[in-house]
Write a protein that holds these residues in place. Sequence first.
Motif, PDB file in Angstrom:
ATOM      1  N   TRP A   1      -0.948  -4.495  -8.253  1.00  0.00           N
ATOM      2  CA  TRP A   1      -0.472  -6.094  -7.805  1.00  0.00           C
ATOM      3  C   TRP A   1      -0.660  -7.024  -9.381  1.00  0.00           C
ATOM      4  CZ3 TRP A   1      -0.742  -7.966  -3.537  1.00  0.00           C
ATOM      5  CH2 TRP A   1      -0.282  -7.851  -2.319  1.00  0.00           C
TER       6      TRP A   1
ATOM      7  N   GLN B   1       3.605  -5.845 -10.306  1.00  0.00           N
ATOM      8  CA  GLN B   1       4.733  -6.504  -9.053  1.00  0.00           C
ATOM      9  C   GLN B   1       4.631  -7.838  -9.711  1.00  0.00           C
ATOM     10  OE1 GLN B   1       3.360  -5.822  -5.442  1.00  0.00           O
ATOM     11  NE2 GLN B   1       4.252  -3.935  -5.250  1.00  0.00           N
ATOM     12  N   SER B   2       3.467  -8.497  -9.582  1.00  0.00           N
ATOM     13  CA  SER B   2       3.243 -10.331  -9.969  1.00  0.00           C
ATOM     14  C   SER B   2       4.356 -10.302 -11.430  1.00  0.00           C
ATOM     15  CB  SER B   2       2.618 -10.639  -9.468  1.00  0.00           C
ATOM     16  OG  SER B   2       1.318 -10.238 -11.213  1.00  0.00           O
TER      17      SER B   2
ATOM     18  N   LEU C   1       4.299   1.811 -11.886  1.00  0.00           N
ATOM     19  CA  LEU C   1       4.125   1.262 -10.090  1.00  0.00           C
ATOM     20  C   LEU C   1       4.374   2.941  -9.302  1.00  0.00           C
ATOM     21  CD1 LEU C   1       6.815  -1.550 -10.671  1.00  0.00           C
ATOM     22  CD2 LEU C   1       4.291  -1.228  -9.203  1.00  0.00           C
TER      23      LEU C   1
ATOM     24  N   TYR D   1       6.237  -8.274 -13.403  1.00  0.00           N
ATOM     25  CA  TYR D   1       7.801  -7.204 -13.136  1.00  0.00           C
ATOM     26  C   TYR D   1       8.367  -9.632 -12.355  1.00  0.00           C
ATOM     27  CZ  TYR D   1      11.265  -5.439 -12.736  1.00  0.00           C
ATOM     28  OH  TYR D   1      12.655  -4.462 -12.644  1.00  0.00           O
TER      29      TYR D   1
ATOM     30  N   TYR E   1       5.722  -1.329 -16.768  1.00  0.00           N
ATOM     31  CA  TYR E   1       6.107  -2.069 -15.303  1.00  0.00           C
ATOM     32  C   TYR E   1       6.692  -0.379 -14.388  1.00  0.00           C
ATOM     33  CZ  TYR E   1       6.172  -5.972 -16.718  1.00  0.00           C
ATOM     34  OH  TYR E   1       6.470  -7.924 -17.386  1.00  0.00           O
TER      35      TYR E   1
END
Length: 132
Positions: free
Chosen positions: A115, A118-119, A69, A121, A65
Amino acid sequence: KILHRSHQPRIPTHVCRLFPNTNRHHQTLPKLWFLIFWTITIGIIYVTYGFFTSFASSIIKNYGYKKVLICGTLAYTLFDASGLIIYKFGNNALVSWLAVIIPAFLCGLAAGCIWVAQSSYIGHLTEVKYRD
């Protein structure tokens, strides 16, 4: 802020025929040319975003992640910096196109990965909290 004439992008001679009202001495790009330029750029971002969203989960599994990011944020920054390159070297049409098309492709790839990361994680954090 109005750009000085030396900083305004110029039309290549083969494109100049498409815009008959262009001043031939300065050959600055009309607003229509910028509209076409940025429409193509946004189209590239959304097409690559849609394409790489389907592969984002495997990218996240391979790199994690945090790396996804951080690299995605850097790709957005590269796309923002392309505007500065156009401001500085806008007289060269090839440099202008390459300075925007390549970062737009990378920005679309980054958007798809960000995107999904994020979701995923947030979903991972809620599973950890409610696991006990």
